[in-house]
Design a protein around this motif. Structure first.
Motif, PDB file in Angstrom:
ATOM      1  N   SER A 412       0.834  -1.196   0.000  1.00 14.38           N
ATOM      2  CA  SER A 412       0.000   0.000   0.000  1.00 14.38           C
ATOM      3  C   SER A 412       0.871   1.250   0.000  1.00 14.38           C
ATOM      4  CB  SER A 412      -0.926   0.006   1.219  1.00 14.38           C
ATOM      5  OG  SER A 412      -0.172   0.145   2.412  1.00 14.38           O
ATOM      6  N   PHE A 413       0.277   2.362  -0.348  1.00 19.71           N
ATOM      7  CA  PHE A 413       1.012   3.629  -0.371  1.00 19.71           C
ATOM      8  C   PHE A 413       1.544   3.974   1.016  1.00 19.71           C
ATOM      9  CE2 PHE A 413       1.048   8.243   0.192  1.00 19.71           C
ATOM     10  CZ  PHE A 413       1.913   8.612  -0.812  1.00 19.71           C
ATOM     11  N   ARG A 414       0.755   3.715   2.044  1.00 24.69           N
ATOM     12  CA  ARG A 414       1.184   4.033   3.402  1.00 24.69           C
ATOM     13  C   ARG A 414       2.401   3.210   3.804  1.00 24.69           C
ATOM     14  NH1 ARG A 414      -3.363   4.076   7.935  1.00 24.69           N
ATOM     15  NH2 ARG A 414      -3.944   5.846   6.592  1.00 24.69           N
ATOM     16  N   GLU A 415       2.402   1.898   3.443  1.00 23.20           N
ATOM     17  CA  GLU A 415       3.554   1.057   3.775  1.00 23.20           C
ATOM     18  C   GLU A 415       4.810   1.541   3.064  1.00 23.20           C
ATOM     19  OE1 GLU A 415       1.498  -3.295   4.561  1.00 23.20           O
ATOM     20  OE2 GLU A 415       1.914  -2.653   2.514  1.00 23.20           O
ATOM     21  N   LEU A 416       4.664   1.905   1.792  1.00 20.56           N
ATOM     22  CA  LEU A 416       5.825   2.405   1.049  1.00 20.56           C
ATOM     23  C   LEU A 416       6.344   3.706   1.641  1.00 20.56           C
ATOM     24  CD1 LEU A 416       4.835   1.733  -2.672  1.00 20.56           C
ATOM     25  CD2 LEU A 416       6.699   0.693  -1.407  1.00 20.56           C
ATOM     26  N   GLN A 417       5.437   4.582   2.027  1.00 21.85           N
ATOM     27  CA  GLN A 417       5.854   5.860   2.591  1.00 21.85           C
ATOM     28  C   GLN A 417       6.587   5.657   3.914  1.00 21.85           C
ATOM     29  OE1 GLN A 417       2.662   8.645   3.356  1.00 21.85           O
ATOM     30  NE2 GLN A 417       3.913  10.340   2.631  1.00 21.85           N
ATOM     31  N   GLN A 418       6.099   4.730   4.726  1.00 19.93           N
ATOM     32  CA  GLN A 418       6.773   4.447   5.993  1.00 19.93           C
ATOM     33  C   GLN A 418       8.167   3.875   5.759  1.00 19.93           C
ATOM     34  OE1 GLN A 418       4.061   1.877   8.077  1.00 19.93           O
ATOM     35  NE2 GLN A 418       2.723   3.563   8.748  1.00 19.93           N
ATOM     36  N   LEU A 419       8.283   3.002   4.757  1.00 20.20           N
ATOM     37  CA  LEU A 419       9.594   2.429   4.452  1.00 20.20           C
ATOM     38  C   LEU A 419      10.575   3.496   3.993  1.00 20.20           C
ATOM     39  CD1 LEU A 419       8.935  -0.979   2.635  1.00 20.20           C
ATOM     40  CD2 LEU A 419      10.249  -0.613   4.716  1.00 20.20           C
ATOM     41  N   LEU A 420      10.143   4.329   3.067  1.00 25.23           N
ATOM     42  CA  LEU A 420      11.041   5.322   2.499  1.00 25.23           C
ATOM     43  C   LEU A 420      11.347   6.460   3.466  1.00 25.23           C
ATOM     44  CD1 LEU A 420       9.637   5.473  -1.134  1.00 25.23           C
ATOM     45  CD2 LEU A 420      11.644   4.265  -0.316  1.00 25.23           C
ATOM     46  N   ASP A 421      10.477   6.666   4.445  1.00 24.97           N
ATOM     47  CA  ASP A 421      10.748   7.688   5.453  1.00 24.97           C
ATOM     48  C   ASP A 421      11.788   7.220   6.468  1.00 24.97           C
ATOM     49  OD1 ASP A 421       9.100   9.539   4.348  1.00 24.97           O
ATOM     50  OD2 ASP A 421       7.352   9.046   5.592  1.00 24.97           O
ATOM     51  N   SER A 422      12.003   5.905   6.540  1.00 30.03           N
ATOM     52  CA  SER A 422      12.976   5.379   7.500  1.00 30.03           C
ATOM     53  C   SER A 422      14.399   5.640   7.011  1.00 30.03           C
ATOM     54  CB  SER A 422      12.753   3.878   7.699  1.00 30.03           C
ATOM     55  OG  SER A 422      12.957   3.182   6.487  1.00 30.03           O
ATOM     56  N   ASN A 423      15.338   5.571   7.943  1.00 28.41           N
ATOM     57  CA  ASN A 423      16.733   5.816   7.594  1.00 28.41           C
ATOM     58  C   ASN A 423      17.311   4.714   6.722  1.00 28.41           C
ATOM     59  OD1 ASN A 423      16.754   8.194   9.116  1.00 28.41           O
ATOM     60  ND2 ASN A 423      17.291   7.084  11.008  1.00 28.41           N
ATOM     61  N   ASN A 424      16.846   3.483   6.919  1.00 29.96           N
ATOM     62  CA  ASN A 424      17.363   2.343   6.159  1.00 29.96           C
ATOM     63  C   ASN A 424      16.184   1.581   5.576  1.00 29.96           C
ATOM     64  OD1 ASN A 424      19.075   0.420   5.084  1.00 29.96           O
ATOM     65  ND2 ASN A 424      19.142  -0.788   6.978  1.00 29.96           N
ATOM     66  N   PRO A 425      15.665   2.018   4.407  1.00 28.68           N
ATOM     67  CA  PRO A 425      14.498   1.348   3.831  1.00 28.68           C
ATOM     68  C   PRO A 425      14.831  -0.053   3.337  1.00 28.68           C
ATOM     69  CG  PRO A 425      15.341   3.014   2.319  1.00 28.68           C
ATOM     70  CD  PRO A 425      16.128   3.155   3.589  1.00 28.68           C
ATOM     71  N   VAL A 426      14.412  -1.046   4.080  1.00 28.57           N
ATOM     72  CA  VAL A 426      14.692  -2.446   3.754  1.00 28.57           C
ATOM     73  C   VAL A 426      13.391  -3.222   3.827  1.00 28.57           C
ATOM     74  CG1 VAL A 426      15.891  -4.551   4.458  1.00 28.57           C
ATOM     75  CG2 VAL A 426      17.076  -2.356   4.552  1.00 28.57           C
ATOM     76  N   TYR A 427      13.180  -4.097   2.844  1.00 29.24           N
ATOM     77  CA  TYR A 427      11.981  -4.934   2.803  1.00 29.24           C
ATOM     78  C   TYR A 427      12.425  -6.394   2.828  1.00 29.24           C
ATOM     79  CZ  TYR A 427       7.598  -6.989   1.131  1.00 29.24           C
ATOM     80  OH  TYR A 427       6.456  -7.739   1.002  1.00 29.24           O
ATOM     81  N   GLU A 428      11.834  -7.175   3.696  1.00 27.57           N
ATOM     82  CA  GLU A 428      12.200  -8.589   3.814  1.00 27.57           C
ATOM     83  C   GLU A 428      11.254  -9.432   2.975  1.00 27.57           C
ATOM     84  OE1 GLU A 428      12.916 -12.067   7.206  1.00 27.57           O
ATOM     85  OE2 GLU A 428      12.656  -9.964   7.782  1.00 27.57           O
ATOM     86  N   TYR A 429      11.840 -10.275   2.139  1.00 27.39           N
ATOM     87  CA  TYR A 429      11.050 -11.142   1.268  1.00 27.39           C
ATOM     88  C   TYR A 429      11.751 -12.493   1.164  1.00 27.39           C
ATOM     89  CZ  TYR A 429       8.646 -12.817  -2.945  1.00 27.39           C
ATOM     90  OH  TYR A 429       7.919 -13.560  -3.844  1.00 27.39           O
ATOM     91  N   ALA A 430      11.014 -13.550   1.511  1.00 26.07           N
ATOM     92  CA  ALA A 430      11.530 -14.926   1.434  1.00 26.07           C
ATOM     93  C   ALA A 430      12.837 -15.071   2.216  1.00 26.07           C
ATOM     94  CB  ALA A 430      11.714 -15.353  -0.018  1.00 26.07           C
TER      95      ALA A 430
END
Length: 660
Positions: A412-430
């Motif tokens: 969602s847009f909100r999840e992406l915005q929260q990730l990119l607002d963080s100092n280290n935008p990292v997404y965990e997958y598999a």
């Protein structure tokens, strides 16, 4: 061009050499044997295609030799046919839209003809009543009435002819679509069969590597065994031929510098005989080739010291084991004190990595002191058919090779915005960490904002070399089979471009080289601002009774990044204005039901629409018509035909907020 024989076939009686088409063998009829030999005159690799086609007690093997260059040409031509088929399908789809428009036009003409017949009949009856007192003749007996009826009847017949023609065209379109579907299936089978000719089992090369291991082990006084797991895996001939030299070099390094001497292994509590295991496995569109030894592992301390001496690392800089292991891939990097003819771990590893990268693969190194080193190579399963995922970032489309994609997720847009607002935008997958970036940032384009009203945004997990990234895109178009075209020296020099391809509609799409793009340190590309809502494009309402004018104007405005609504007359435009509030209105003067003057008066009297700019485009360029328009409150007045730059220039002053 006569086929080339080798000595093995000289011993077999009644062996005929035939053309592939004469053989007429399907892959399901019998097993196929593919064998490599060398043409001593040309030096080209040649294939021997040996299907068993005679289901008798004693089968005879028919064989044909095919040059690899000829086979490559056939594959490229098959790919070109696929491109042309896609373009034909696109043109057929466009023609189908025009046919649907024709059907709607026929229906409108039929309705208008019916109205004309009713009006004509009413006029005749009225005049008949008026003249009944002064004439003894029925009005149907008068020529002036029968002419109108004849024209009406002729128009009705023409409409019926148009409808019949429309039905015939629809049937032809359906038949053509069916033929294209059948041709698509045949083309897929042809490409698959050509690809099978290129595929050979790795087991044919396993004895060669085992011999190298025995030879180097004897020279160094070591005991080493090579185990091949998955030797029956089939590999694209071009891939395995390109990987022969890198594999030999890595095996030599493993024996000479990776495996300890028997005495050293006994002291370390290991079996005196060392082991090198080569594992092959297919994972989707990738071939995983893993080589692991149980030796002493890489000397990370020596690598660290060497890197400092070469200026690759700062003395106080900390580096992980994985970073240190990857340093041996730098050109000229070696910790060997003496250079031997057998091997030198580190020397030439840059060539190995370069060869794997040119194949579109990646190399990952892991090591553990006293337990060994592991090389994981991810290679394309085949280079005969190229699969890519088409995506859109902003206004541009890009192609990403399928074998570089680990997965696709929705956020969602909100999840992406929260990730990119963080100092280290990292997404965990598999179970793996991916650095979150927008595709526009990765390719160096302007930052593309996403629509916050959209419920889900696509995020693609990709791997390039040792780097992993989650790329945020605007639209996921779909996967395609494509032929990679060279882009020329000027564009090829740009980092991150591996080639281009042509879509069915004729557009050219760049194929991204993720190894090069992600090879740049991801921390060098910082997110400077969070995703913000994208400014909406200007909405233009085009009102004209000519469908040609509406279409031409609509395409011009859409090319210049404007949204367009169309209306065929004033009443149609008023209905649209009830639901939409455009930023500007382009209108003609002479239209049925409600002309441009009447529409402009309605717009200026309505509180909702009175401030909308109006530009009239008409063939009536006289002062009388122009003055009438200006009295109503029209903002600008253009004559037909108009130039594109003239219309765009007239629009600019009224769309300043979108130009900023």
């Amino acid at each position: 061009n006569l086929p080339v024989f080798d000595d093995t076939y000289a011993e077999e009686p009644m062996t005929n050499v035939v053309d592939l088409h004469e053989a007429g063998v399907d892959a399901d009829d019998s097993e196929q044997e593919i064998r490599q030999d060398q043409d001593y005159e040309s030096g080209d690799s040649i294939f021997e295609y040996a299907p068993q086609i005679v289901p008798t007690q004693q089968r005879q093997q028919d064989a044909a030799r095919i040059s690899t260059n000829n086979l490559e040409t056939l594959l490229n031509q098959a790919g070109e046919i696929s491109i042309f088929r896609s373009r034909i399908e696109q043109e057929l789809s466009n023609a189908n839209l025009n046919l649907a428009e024709l059907a709607r036009t026929v229906q409108r003409v039929r309705e208008q003809l019916r109205k004309m017949e009713i009006e004509t009949e009413a006029t005749i009856l009225y005049q008949h009543r008026e003249e009944s007192e002064h004439s003894d003749f029925d009005p149907l007996e008068m020529d002036r009435y029968s002419n109108v009826q004849q024209v009406s009847r002729a128009l009705a017949e023409s409409v019926n002819d148009l409808q019949s023609l429309e039905t015939l065209l629809e049937n032809q379109f359906r038949e053509t679509e069916s033929l294209l579907l059948q041709q698509s299936r045949v083309m897929t089978d042809l490409q698959d069969n050509l690809m099978r000719v290129r595929m050979i089992p790795f087991a044919k090369y396993a004895p060669r590597y085992a011999r190298i291991v025995r030879q180097i082990a004897n020279e160094t006084g070591k005991e080493v065994e090579l185990n091949v797991v998955g030797a029956d895996s089939e590999i694209d001939r071009q891939v395995i031929e390109r990987m022969q030299a890198p594999l030999e070099h890595m095996i030599r390094n493993a024996v000479v510098h990776g495996i300890e001497s028997p005495e050293g292994r006994e002291k370390a509590g290991k079996d005196p005989e060392g082991s090198i295991e080569l594992r092959l496995n297919r994972e989707g569109a990738q071939l995983l080739m893993e080589m692991e030894d149980d030796g002493a592992g890489l000397d990370l301390e020596a690598i660290h010291a060497k890197a400092i001496s070469l200026g690759l690392l700062h003395p106080e800089q900390e580096a992980s084991d994985a970073d240190l292991a990857n340093l041996i891939l730098n050109s000229g990097f070696s910790t060997a004190k003496t250079v031997t003819q057998s091997a030198g771990r580190g020397v030439g590893m840059d060539v190995v990595a370069s060869e794997i990268k040119q194949l579109g693969g990646s190399l990952q190194i892991t090591t553990e002191a006293g337990k060994g080193t592991r090389f994981l190579m991810r290679l394309p399963y085949t280079r005969a058919i190229n699969h890519a995922l088409l995506v859109r970032s902003g206004e541009e489309n890009y192609a990403i090779p399928i074998h570089k994609i680990d997965g696709v997720a929705k956020m969602s847009f909100r999840e992406l915005q929260q990730l990119l607002d963080s100092n280290n935008p990292v997404y965990e997958y598999a179970g793996r960490q991916y650095d979150v970036k927008t595709l526009a940032q990765l390719v160096g384009a302007a930052n593309v904002a996403l629509d916050p009203d959209e419920q889900q945004h696509s995020v693609i997990m990709v791997t390039g070399g040792d780097h992993h990234a989650a790329l945020v895109i605007n639209e996921l178009i779909g996967s395609r089979e494509m032929v990679i075209k060279p882009v020329g020296p000027q564009i090829a020099a740009i980092n991150g471009i591996s080639g281009a391809t042509i879509l069915g509609d004729g557009r050219i799409v760049i194929i991204l080289d993720l190894d090069a793009l992600l090879g740049v340190k991801l921390q060098d590309v910082q997110i400077t601002e969070a995703i913000v809502p994208q400014a909406t494009q200007p909405l233009i309402l085009v009102v004209d009774d000519s469908i040609t004018v509406r279409r031409v104007t609509e395409r011009l405005l859409e090319r210049n990044k404007m949204e367009v609504l169309t209306a065929r007359d004033g009443l149609d435009a008023l209905n649209i204005l009830q639901e939409h509030l455009p930023d500007l209105i382009l209108m003609d003067i002479e239209m049925p039901r409600m002309d441009g003057y009447e529409l402009a008066e309605h717009v200026r009297k309505d509180e909702r629409t009175k401030n909308i700019p109006i530009i009239m485009i008409t063939s009536r360029t006289g002062d009388k018509h122009r003055n009438r328009a200006m009295e109503i409150g029209v903002d600008d007045y253009l004559g037909k035909p108009y130039r594109e730059d003239q219309l765009l220039g007239a629009l600019q002053p009224h769309l300043q907020e979108f130009n900023a």
